[in-house]
Design an enzyme around this catalytic site. Structure first.
Site, PDB file in Angstrom:
ATOM      1  N   TRP A 264       0.823  -1.218   0.000  1.00  0.00           N
ATOM      2  CA  TRP A 264       0.000   0.000   0.000  1.00  0.00           C
ATOM      3  C   TRP A 264       0.855   1.266   0.000  1.00  0.00           C
ATOM      4  O   TRP A 264       0.325   2.367  -0.131  1.00  0.00           O
ATOM      5  CB  TRP A 264      -0.949  -0.009   1.209  1.00  0.00           C
ATOM      6  CG  TRP A 264      -2.005  -1.072   1.155  1.00  0.00           C
ATOM      7  CD1 TRP A 264      -2.166  -2.040   0.190  1.00  0.00           C
ATOM      8  CD2 TRP A 264      -3.065  -1.294   2.099  1.00  0.00           C
ATOM      9  NE1 TRP A 264      -3.252  -2.840   0.477  1.00  0.00           N
ATOM     10  CE2 TRP A 264      -3.818  -2.403   1.658  1.00  0.00           C
ATOM     11  CE3 TRP A 264      -3.450  -0.665   3.284  1.00  0.00           C
ATOM     12  CZ2 TRP A 264      -4.927  -2.886   2.344  1.00  0.00           C
ATOM     13  CZ3 TRP A 264      -4.559  -1.151   3.980  1.00  0.00           C
ATOM     14  CH2 TRP A 264      -5.284  -2.241   3.506  1.00  0.00           C
TER      15      TRP A 264
ATOM     16  N   GLU B 112      11.514  -6.548  -9.367  1.00  0.00           N
ATOM     17  CA  GLU B 112      10.765  -5.334  -9.679  1.00  0.00           C
ATOM     18  C   GLU B 112      11.659  -4.367 -10.450  1.00  0.00           C
ATOM     19  O   GLU B 112      12.385  -3.579  -9.835  1.00  0.00           O
ATOM     20  CB  GLU B 112      10.299  -4.659  -8.385  1.00  0.00           C
ATOM     21  CG  GLU B 112       9.360  -5.498  -7.554  1.00  0.00           C
ATOM     22  CD  GLU B 112       8.434  -4.618  -6.723  1.00  0.00           C
ATOM     23  OE1 GLU B 112       7.212  -4.752  -6.873  1.00  0.00           O
ATOM     24  OE2 GLU B 112       8.923  -3.782  -5.952  1.00  0.00           O
TER      25      GLU B 112
ATOM     26  N   GLY C  87       1.442  -2.791  -6.317  1.00  0.00           N
ATOM     27  CA  GLY C  87       1.359  -1.492  -5.654  1.00  0.00           C
ATOM     28  C   GLY C  87       0.006  -0.859  -5.895  1.00  0.00           C
ATOM     29  O   GLY C  87      -0.984  -1.180  -5.229  1.00  0.00           O
TER      30      GLY C  87
ATOM     31  N   GLY D  53       4.968   1.666 -11.008  1.00  0.00           N
ATOM     32  CA  GLY D  53       4.078   2.828 -11.036  1.00  0.00           C
ATOM     33  C   GLY D  53       4.020   3.547 -12.381  1.00  0.00           C
ATOM     34  O   GLY D  53       3.525   4.667 -12.457  1.00  0.00           O
TER      35      GLY D  53
ATOM     36  N   GLU E  86      11.992   2.031  -3.959  1.00  0.00           N
ATOM     37  CA  GLU E  86      11.781   3.407  -3.462  1.00  0.00           C
ATOM     38  C   GLU E  86      12.654   3.671  -2.247  1.00  0.00           C
ATOM     39  O   GLU E  86      13.113   4.790  -2.033  1.00  0.00           O
ATOM     40  CB  GLU E  86      10.287   3.624  -3.161  1.00  0.00           C
ATOM     41  CG  GLU E  86       9.507   3.821  -4.455  1.00  0.00           C
ATOM     42  CD  GLU E  86       8.103   3.246  -4.450  1.00  0.00           C
ATOM     43  OE1 GLU E  86       7.548   2.976  -3.368  1.00  0.00           O
ATOM     44  OE2 GLU E  86       7.552   3.039  -5.555  1.00  0.00           O
TER      45      GLU E  86
ATOM     46  N   HIS F  51      12.862  -2.400  -1.048  1.00  0.00           N
ATOM     47  CA  HIS F  51      12.044  -1.879  -2.145  1.00  0.00           C
ATOM     48  C   HIS F  51      12.812  -0.770  -2.875  1.00  0.00           C
ATOM     49  O   HIS F  51      13.546  -0.005  -2.252  1.00  0.00           O
ATOM     50  CB  HIS F  51      10.714  -1.334  -1.607  1.00  0.00           C
ATOM     51  CG  HIS F  51       9.759  -1.019  -2.701  1.00  0.00           C
ATOM     52  ND1 HIS F  51       9.820   0.158  -3.417  1.00  0.00           N
ATOM     53  CD2 HIS F  51       8.750  -1.744  -3.244  1.00  0.00           C
ATOM     54  CE1 HIS F  51       8.883   0.154  -4.338  1.00  0.00           C
ATOM     55  NE2 HIS F  51       8.212  -0.992  -4.253  1.00  0.00           N
TER      56      HIS F  51
HETATM   57  P1  PGA Z   1       3.075  -0.725  -8.872  1.00  0.00           P
HETATM   58  O1  PGA Z   1       4.122  -0.895  -7.653  1.00  0.00           O
HETATM   59  O2  PGA Z   1       2.267  -1.994  -8.904  1.00  0.00           O
HETATM   60  O3  PGA Z   1       2.258   0.475  -8.510  1.00  0.00           O
HETATM   61  O4  PGA Z   1       3.877  -0.553 -10.110  1.00  0.00           O
HETATM   62  C1  PGA Z   1       4.727  -2.119  -7.387  1.00  0.00           C
HETATM   63  C2  PGA Z   1       5.669  -2.000  -6.222  1.00  0.00           C
HETATM   64  O5  PGA Z   1       6.291  -0.933  -6.066  1.00  0.00           O
HETATM   65  O6  PGA Z   1       5.823  -2.940  -5.434  1.00  0.00           O
END
Ligand code: PGA
Length: 253
Positions: A10, A169, A235, A175, A98, A96
């Protein structure tokens, strides 16, 4: 039985009331008898306790989005593995992109976090993946190999293959609405599995590798059918009960 895992991240979204509502909608509408996969959701820290209350007794498991490696002490702002266990988490996401790219988390940090989480009985989703520039420079293999070997550096063996899950990923797919192609996913998963086998030997075959990056209710069914894909990390599409349930329902054995 090695069921696939559908995990919802989330991220930094939803206030407690909204988080409770989303969790409630998932619990009320999930067809537990028909579902063939494992399901995990990772709300922000502030909603872990209230979401736990709602999903308690259902098949949905609780995860956190990050963890620190020390159990207690003067680490302002951090949350530790025993604290996550205490609030009812059985999972944690580590590394992750990010966190790596916005918050400066290193491969070494990721390795320490995985070890600490496992020591306290948490199951871990370890995220790896290349940036667009790294892909353009033909560095996918070397980046994934480095991330996996540093992540697993502190582990001589996996406590149980179910405790560690890798999520491939690609950063450029997160995103953006543009998921990796089926062949790119298959190739990356192959690289990751080979590296895991090199580190752990044959037991590595039982480690699940998820795909994450713009998974949605339309593409999930195709992605989940790819060889070596053990589930998806979702996500944006995990923030709506309808789309997340559709992804869950598109999962076969
Ligand atoms: P997303 O994000 O599905 O919005 O591309 C995936 C994630 O960051 O785990």
């Amino acid at each position: 039985m090695n069921k696939k895992l559908i995990a919802g991240n989330w991220k930094m979204n939803l206030l407690r009331r909204e988080a409770r509502e989303l969790a409630r909608s998932l619990v009320q509408n999930i067809d537990e008898k028909a579902v063939k996969c494992k399901v995990m959701i990772a709300p922000p820290y502030t909603s872990l306790d209230c979401v736990k209350e709602v999903i308690s007794g259902s098949i949905i498991e609780l995860g956190a989005q990050d963890v620190f490696w020390e159990p207690f002490g003067a680490f302002t702002g951090e949350v530790s593995p025993p604290m996550l266990v205490d609030v009812g988490c059985s999972w944690v996401i580590v590394g992750h992109s990010e966190r790596r790219h916005i918050l400066g988390e290193t491969d070494e940090h990721v390795g320490k976090k995985i070890k600490a989480a496992l020591d306290f009985g948490l199951k871990v989703i370890v995220c790896v993946g290349e940036t667009l520039n790294e892909r353009k420079a033909f560095q996918v293999e070397s980046v994934l190999e480095r991330q996996i070997s540093k992540a697993m550096q502190e582990l001589e063996e996996v406590p149980s293959p179910d405790c560690v899950v890798i999520a491939y990923e690609p950063v450029w797919a997160i995103g953006t609405g543009e998921h990796a192609s089926l062949s790119q996913i298959e190739e990356a998963h192959h690289i990751i599995m080979n590296k895991l086998i090199e580190h752990f030997g044959k037991t590595a075959h039982n480690i699940k590798i998820l795909y994450g990056g713009s998974v949605n209710e339309d593409n999930a069914q195709y992605i989940l059918r790819i060889k070596n894909v053990g589930g998806v990390l979702v996500g944006g599409a995990s923030l709506k009960a309808k789309s997340f349930l559709k992804i869950i329902n598109s999962c076969g054995e």
